[in-house]
Design a protein around this motif. Sequence first.
Motif, PDB file in Angstrom:
ATOM      1  N   ILE A  28     103.228 -54.320  53.545  1.00 13.94           N
ATOM      2  CA  ILE A  28     102.040 -53.691  54.120  1.00 13.94           C
ATOM      3  C   ILE A  28     102.388 -53.067  55.467  1.00 13.94           C
ATOM      4  CG2 ILE A  28      99.593 -54.067  54.696  1.00 13.94           C
ATOM      5  CD1 ILE A  28     100.346 -55.013  51.877  1.00 13.94           C
ATOM      6  N   PRO A  29     102.076 -51.791  55.684  1.00 17.58           N
ATOM      7  CA  PRO A  29     102.486 -51.120  56.929  1.00 17.58           C
ATOM      8  C   PRO A  29     101.568 -51.397  58.116  1.00 17.58           C
ATOM      9  CG  PRO A  29     101.446 -49.542  55.470  1.00 17.58           C
ATOM     10  CD  PRO A  29     101.483 -50.854  54.723  1.00 17.58           C
ATOM     11  N   PHE A  30     100.853 -52.530  58.096  1.00 18.40           N
ATOM     12  CA  PHE A  30     100.051 -52.931  59.243  1.00 18.40           C
ATOM     13  C   PHE A  30      99.864 -54.449  59.172  1.00 18.40           C
ATOM     14  CE2 PHE A  30      97.179 -51.296  55.890  1.00 18.40           C
ATOM     15  CZ  PHE A  30      96.471 -52.442  55.582  1.00 18.40           C
ATOM     16  N   GLN A  31      99.443 -55.034  60.287  1.00 18.95           N
ATOM     17  CA  GLN A  31      99.137 -56.471  60.312  1.00 18.95           C
ATOM     18  C   GLN A  31      97.794 -56.689  59.619  1.00 18.95           C
ATOM     19  OE1 GLN A  31     100.891 -58.963  61.546  1.00 18.95           O
ATOM     20  NE2 GLN A  31     101.975 -58.352  63.402  1.00 18.95           N
ATOM     21  N   ILE A  32      97.727 -57.623  58.693  1.00 18.23           N
ATOM     22  CA  ILE A  32      96.465 -57.868  57.973  1.00 18.23           C
ATOM     23  C   ILE A  32      95.592 -58.810  58.799  1.00 18.23           C
ATOM     24  CG2 ILE A  32      95.418 -58.791  55.869  1.00 18.23           C
ATOM     25  CD1 ILE A  32      98.218 -58.291  54.536  1.00 18.23           C
ATOM     26  N   LYS A  33      94.391 -58.346  59.160  1.00 17.32           N
ATOM     27  CA  LYS A  33      93.458 -59.202  59.901  1.00 17.32           C
ATOM     28  C   LYS A  33      92.253 -59.614  59.051  1.00 17.32           C
ATOM     29  CE  LYS A  33      94.328 -57.724  64.637  1.00 17.32           C
ATOM     30  NZ  LYS A  33      93.768 -56.957  65.743  1.00 17.32           N
ATOM     31  N   ARG A  34      92.095 -58.947  57.900  1.00 17.13           N
ATOM     32  CA  ARG A  34      90.885 -59.211  57.104  1.00 17.13           C
ATOM     33  C   ARG A  34      91.157 -58.843  55.658  1.00 17.13           C
ATOM     34  NH1 ARG A  34      86.099 -55.411  56.936  1.00 17.13           N
ATOM     35  NH2 ARG A  34      87.441 -54.180  58.271  1.00 17.13           N
ATOM     36  N   VAL A  35      90.554 -59.619  54.756  1.00 15.98           N
ATOM     37  CA  VAL A  35      90.603 -59.311  53.318  1.00 15.98           C
ATOM     38  C   VAL A  35      89.173 -59.382  52.810  1.00 15.98           C
ATOM     39  CG1 VAL A  35      91.468 -60.026  51.059  1.00 15.98           C
ATOM     40  CG2 VAL A  35      92.900 -60.361  53.084  1.00 15.98           C
ATOM     41  N   TYR A  36      88.749 -58.386  52.037  1.00 14.18           N
ATOM     42  CA  TYR A  36      87.425 -58.480  51.426  1.00 14.18           C
ATOM     43  C   TYR A  36      87.467 -57.940  50.003  1.00 14.18           C
ATOM     44  CZ  TYR A  36      86.843 -53.563  52.863  1.00 14.18           C
ATOM     45  OH  TYR A  36      87.012 -52.212  53.055  1.00 14.18           O
ATOM     46  N   CYS A  37      86.487 -58.333  49.217  1.00 12.65           N
ATOM     47  CA  CYS A  37      86.414 -57.933  47.811  1.00 12.65           C
ATOM     48  C   CYS A  37      85.064 -57.309  47.517  1.00 12.65           C
ATOM     49  CB  CYS A  37      86.598 -59.131  46.891  1.00 12.65           C
ATOM     50  SG  CYS A  37      88.263 -59.784  46.917  1.00 12.65           S
ATOM     51  N   LEU A  38      85.064 -56.341  46.636  1.00 14.78           N
ATOM     52  CA  LEU A  38      83.845 -55.707  46.142  1.00 14.78           C
ATOM     53  C   LEU A  38      83.758 -55.989  44.642  1.00 14.78           C
ATOM     54  CD1 LEU A  38      84.633 -52.342  47.889  1.00 14.78           C
ATOM     55  CD2 LEU A  38      82.717 -53.769  48.495  1.00 14.78           C
ATOM     56  N   PHE A  39      82.600 -56.451  44.182  1.00 13.35           N
ATOM     57  CA  PHE A  39      82.436 -56.777  42.762  1.00 13.35           C
ATOM     58  C   PHE A  39      80.960 -56.656  42.401  1.00 13.35           C
ATOM     59  CE2 PHE A  39      80.892 -61.076  43.779  1.00 13.35           C
ATOM     60  CZ  PHE A  39      81.416 -61.249  45.062  1.00 13.35           C
ATOM     61  N   ASN A  40      80.629 -56.818  41.130  1.00 13.09           N
ATOM     62  CA  ASN A  40      79.256 -56.573  40.646  1.00 13.09           C
ATOM     63  C   ASN A  40      78.806 -55.166  41.040  1.00 13.09           C
ATOM     64  OD1 ASN A  40      79.032 -59.097  39.502  1.00 13.09           O
ATOM     65  ND2 ASN A  40      78.049 -60.008  41.296  1.00 13.09           N
ATOM     66  N   ILE A 106      87.436 -54.860  43.389  1.00  9.76           N
ATOM     67  CA  ILE A 106      88.294 -54.181  44.364  1.00  9.76           C
ATOM     68  C   ILE A 106      88.626 -55.180  45.469  1.00  9.76           C
ATOM     69  CG2 ILE A 106      88.419 -52.299  46.060  1.00  9.76           C
ATOM     70  CD1 ILE A 106      86.271 -50.865  44.306  1.00  9.76           C
ATOM     71  N   MET A 107      89.911 -55.264  45.818  1.00  7.62           N
ATOM     72  CA  MET A 107      90.324 -56.103  46.952  1.00  7.62           C
ATOM     73  C   MET A 107      90.908 -55.178  48.015  1.00  7.62           C
ATOM     74  SD  MET A 107      93.204 -59.117  47.151  1.00  7.62           S
ATOM     75  CE  MET A 107      94.589 -57.997  47.018  1.00  7.62           C
ATOM     76  N   VAL A 108      90.482 -55.381  49.254  1.00  2.57           N
ATOM     77  CA  VAL A 108      90.939 -54.512  50.344  1.00  2.57           C
ATOM     78  C   VAL A 108      91.592 -55.358  51.436  1.00  2.57           C
ATOM     79  CG1 VAL A 108      90.274 -52.749  52.025  1.00  2.57           C
ATOM     80  CG2 VAL A 108      89.037 -52.914  49.851  1.00  2.57           C
ATOM     81  N   LEU A 109      92.781 -54.974  51.851  1.00  3.97           N
ATOM     82  CA  LEU A 109      93.472 -55.574  52.995  1.00  3.97           C
ATOM     83  C   LEU A 109      93.232 -54.647  54.178  1.00  3.97           C
ATOM     84  CD1 LEU A 109      96.899 -56.375  51.271  1.00  3.97           C
ATOM     85  CD2 LEU A 109      94.771 -57.680  51.202  1.00  3.97           C
ATOM     86  N   ALA A 110      92.805 -55.221  55.306  1.00  2.00           N
ATOM     87  CA  ALA A 110      92.376 -54.383  56.429  1.00  2.00           C
ATOM     88  C   ALA A 110      93.122 -54.762  57.703  1.00  2.00           C
ATOM     89  CB  ALA A 110      90.862 -54.545  56.639  1.00  2.00           C
ATOM     90  N   SER A 111      93.373 -53.755  58.533  1.00  2.00           N
ATOM     91  CA  SER A 111      94.168 -53.951  59.755  1.00  2.00           C
ATOM     92  C   SER A 111      93.352 -54.492  60.922  1.00  2.00           C
ATOM     93  CB  SER A 111      94.814 -52.628  60.179  1.00  2.00           C
ATOM     94  OG  SER A 111      93.816 -51.699  60.591  1.00  2.00           O
ATOM     95  N   GLU A 112      92.018 -54.526  60.793  1.00  2.91           N
ATOM     96  CA  GLU A 112      91.159 -54.959  61.906  1.00  2.91           C
ATOM     97  C   GLU A 112      90.051 -55.856  61.380  1.00  2.91           C
ATOM     98  OE1 GLU A 112      92.093 -54.005  64.897  1.00  2.91           O
ATOM     99  OE2 GLU A 112      93.546 -52.535  64.168  1.00  2.91           O
ATOM    100  N   HIS A 113      89.475 -56.637  62.271  1.00  5.10           N
ATOM    101  CA  HIS A 113      88.275 -57.385  61.930  1.00  5.10           C
ATOM    102  C   HIS A 113      87.125 -56.407  61.720  1.00  5.10           C
ATOM    103  CE1 HIS A 113      90.313 -60.852  64.206  1.00  5.10           C
ATOM    104  NE2 HIS A 113      90.472 -61.040  62.921  1.00  5.10           N
ATOM    105  N   TYR A 114      86.051 -56.881  61.089  1.00  5.43           N
ATOM    106  CA  TYR A 114      84.900 -56.020  60.836  1.00  5.43           C
ATOM    107  C   TYR A 114      84.270 -55.577  62.160  1.00  5.43           C
ATOM    108  CZ  TYR A 114      80.315 -54.456  59.460  1.00  5.43           C
ATOM    109  OH  TYR A 114      79.183 -53.700  59.305  1.00  5.43           O
TER     110      TYR A 114
END
Length: 135
Positions: A28-40, A106-114
């Motif tokens: 991953i080309p950034f530090q992961i600070k958050r993971v979230y999922c979208l479903f339904n 959908i799973m998303v890895l994010a570089s920042e907190h929300y």
Amino acid sequence: MSLIQLLELPAFGDGRGDLVSIEAGKHIPFQIKRVYCLFNLGDHPRGMHSHRKLQQLAFCVHGSCRFVLDDGARREDVVLSGPAKGLLIGNLIWREMHDFTDDCVIMVLASEHYDEADYIRDYDTFLEVVRGKAV
Ligand code: T46
């Protein structure tokens, strides 16, 4: 260069099934600070915004969906499916998600907190920012 940058992860399959692993600092080309999922997900498009700073890597770990990316000059789309293929979404890219299958996750890895202040939810404002007229 295309707006669609896909990151292919190694998959390890054997007689028992398949396994995909994602390693921070390696894939991953950034530090992961958050993971979230979208479903339904239903018929309503999602996204429809950009981020000032956030970088993300999105996987459609089950089912499929179509991502649209727009940098203010070009608009490209890609159908995403499977946990081994991630879509890199940089900052200042307008994103939309459409055409979810019933089983789409959908799973998303994010570089920042929300941070709601990082969102640009109006397309005209997004265009002004990417064209340097606003911050
Ligand atoms: C993006 C696309 C791919 C939180 O409280 N924490 C979170 O980490 C997130 C992502 C959302 N939320 C709240 C904010 C809203 O009240 O969850 C609600 C739905 O968020 P939103 O309308 O932004 O969801 P999407 O699917 O339109 O967009 C999401 C991400 O927000 C966004 O960063 O790039 O997925």
